[in-house]
Every structure is written in C-alpha cells, then in structure tokens.
Design an enzyme around this catalytic site. Sequence first.
Site, PDB file in Angstrom:
ATOM      1  N   ASP A   1     -75.963  59.836 -28.463  1.00 41.20           N
ATOM      2  CA  ASP A   1     -74.722  59.363 -29.057  1.00 41.20           C
ATOM      3  C   ASP A   1     -74.068  58.335 -28.149  1.00 41.20           C
ATOM      4  OD1 ASP A   1     -75.099  61.121 -31.122  1.00 41.20           O
ATOM      5  OD2 ASP A   1     -73.701  62.628 -30.353  1.00 41.20           O
ATOM      6  N   ARG A   2     -73.347  57.421 -28.737  1.00 43.61           N
ATOM      7  CA  ARG A   2     -72.689  56.370 -27.961  1.00 43.61           C
ATOM      8  C   ARG A   2     -71.843  56.924 -26.802  1.00 43.61           C
ATOM      9  NH1 ARG A   2     -68.983  51.485 -30.528  1.00 43.61           N
ATOM     10  NH2 ARG A   2     -68.886  50.217 -28.636  1.00 43.61           N
TER      11      ARG A   2
END
Length: 237
Positions: free
Chosen positions: A54-55
Amino acid sequence: MLDILYQDDHLVAINKPSGLLVHRSLIDKGAQEFALQLTRDQIGQRVYPVHRLDRPTSGVLLFALSSDIARQLSAQFFDQQVRKQYLALVRGHIQDSGRIDYPLKEELDKLTDRQANKDKEAQSAVTDYQAIERCELPHAVGRYASARYTLTSLVPLTGRKHQLRRHMKHVFHPIVGDTTHGDGKQNTFVRQQYHCQRLMLHAASLRFSHPISERTIDLQAPLHEDMRRVLTAMGFA
C-alpha cells in the site's frame, strides 16, 4: 536514491518509503514519482512488479528483472509460499501473541475496481501477531486517561487487500496513522505530538525461494527515519 536491499541478475528489492506509490494509479493521477520507475532509472534496466505494498506502507518491495522471473515469483506469492513479516504500532496493549482468523469481503476502490464483483463472498484471511514491546504515555486521548501502544510483529498467512489494517481494527487494536480503519483521536494525537503523518506499518522482512538458484532469500528492511523517530520518542528501545 532508493535503498536497494538486494540485487542480482534476476531480482532487485528496495526499501520503499511511506507515501510512494508502487506504480502509476488512478488513486493519484497527479503523482510524479513511483517505486517502479525510480528503481528502473536507478539500476538502468526494466523491472517487473511481483507483489504490492500500500502507498502508506514502507518496507521490502521486490521486483523481477524479466517477465519470466516475474511469473515465477508471482506464483510463489499466489501459492502463499512467501513469508512476509511487518512491524506495526497499534493502539492499546495487545496480548502477547495470537492468530486472527477472520474472513474479509473484498474492499473495492471506487476508481480502480469499478468492474469488480460487488457481491463476492468473504475470503479466508489469517494473520499471526506477536507483541514486541508496550508503552504507556501520560496523555489523555479520547475517553482514555493515558495513551497505550504496542509495537507488534504481524505475519499475514493470506494476502487480502488491506488485510493487516482491517484485521487490527477487527480486534480493536488499529494501526496508528490508519486514516481509513484507524482511531481518529489517536491519529490526531500522534500527528500533533510527534509530527507524524505516516501509517505506522513497515514491511520488515520477506523470505522466498530464488526462482533460479532455489536457495532461500531472506530480505530485511530497516525502519525509515520517520517511523524510527516516533518509536524512539515514545520510549521504545
């Protein structure tokens, strides 16, 4: 320059910073930098993603250097042959260790998952956890007279979207800095007290079988300064 953890003729692994997208995405059309392109430019050759982070999550991110190696590595991830271990700062004092076995319905993004089946059944999702160290701070947050946190090791045995963040919310110990599944009051406290804008989740290690040599590769990613600074300020060793 990205921190390269491992590189040979077939693979490269980096220690991805929090906030960096893996590749171009509708999530942020205005983003200019991506882990895939930065890694490609740094080593001077094309790279192929084999898994995702995930970012807001930092840590080990593995790329293949050919499409064939990418297929082989992706199969290991799909078959759950890869061991992933994360470090997370969670709200509250979690018990020493345990297993979260809680199926998750697919979490769909309005932009990127418009064609996905919205009626899909919940899928099996399992996470092992181990408390590493606890702290208690003399600050009232929300309805609590003090702020309690646990630095926790998380090992996902399945690979569902946002699994760790959703599982920790399910057991009432959300990950600090999680703006979707977390505790808003705790997030605000940590942001204001420690000037921390990130999700306190780090992919610390990745173990897999090398697709050519078949030897076990065990990659370790040290904490980035932004997460280490907050943990130190809280009193974690």
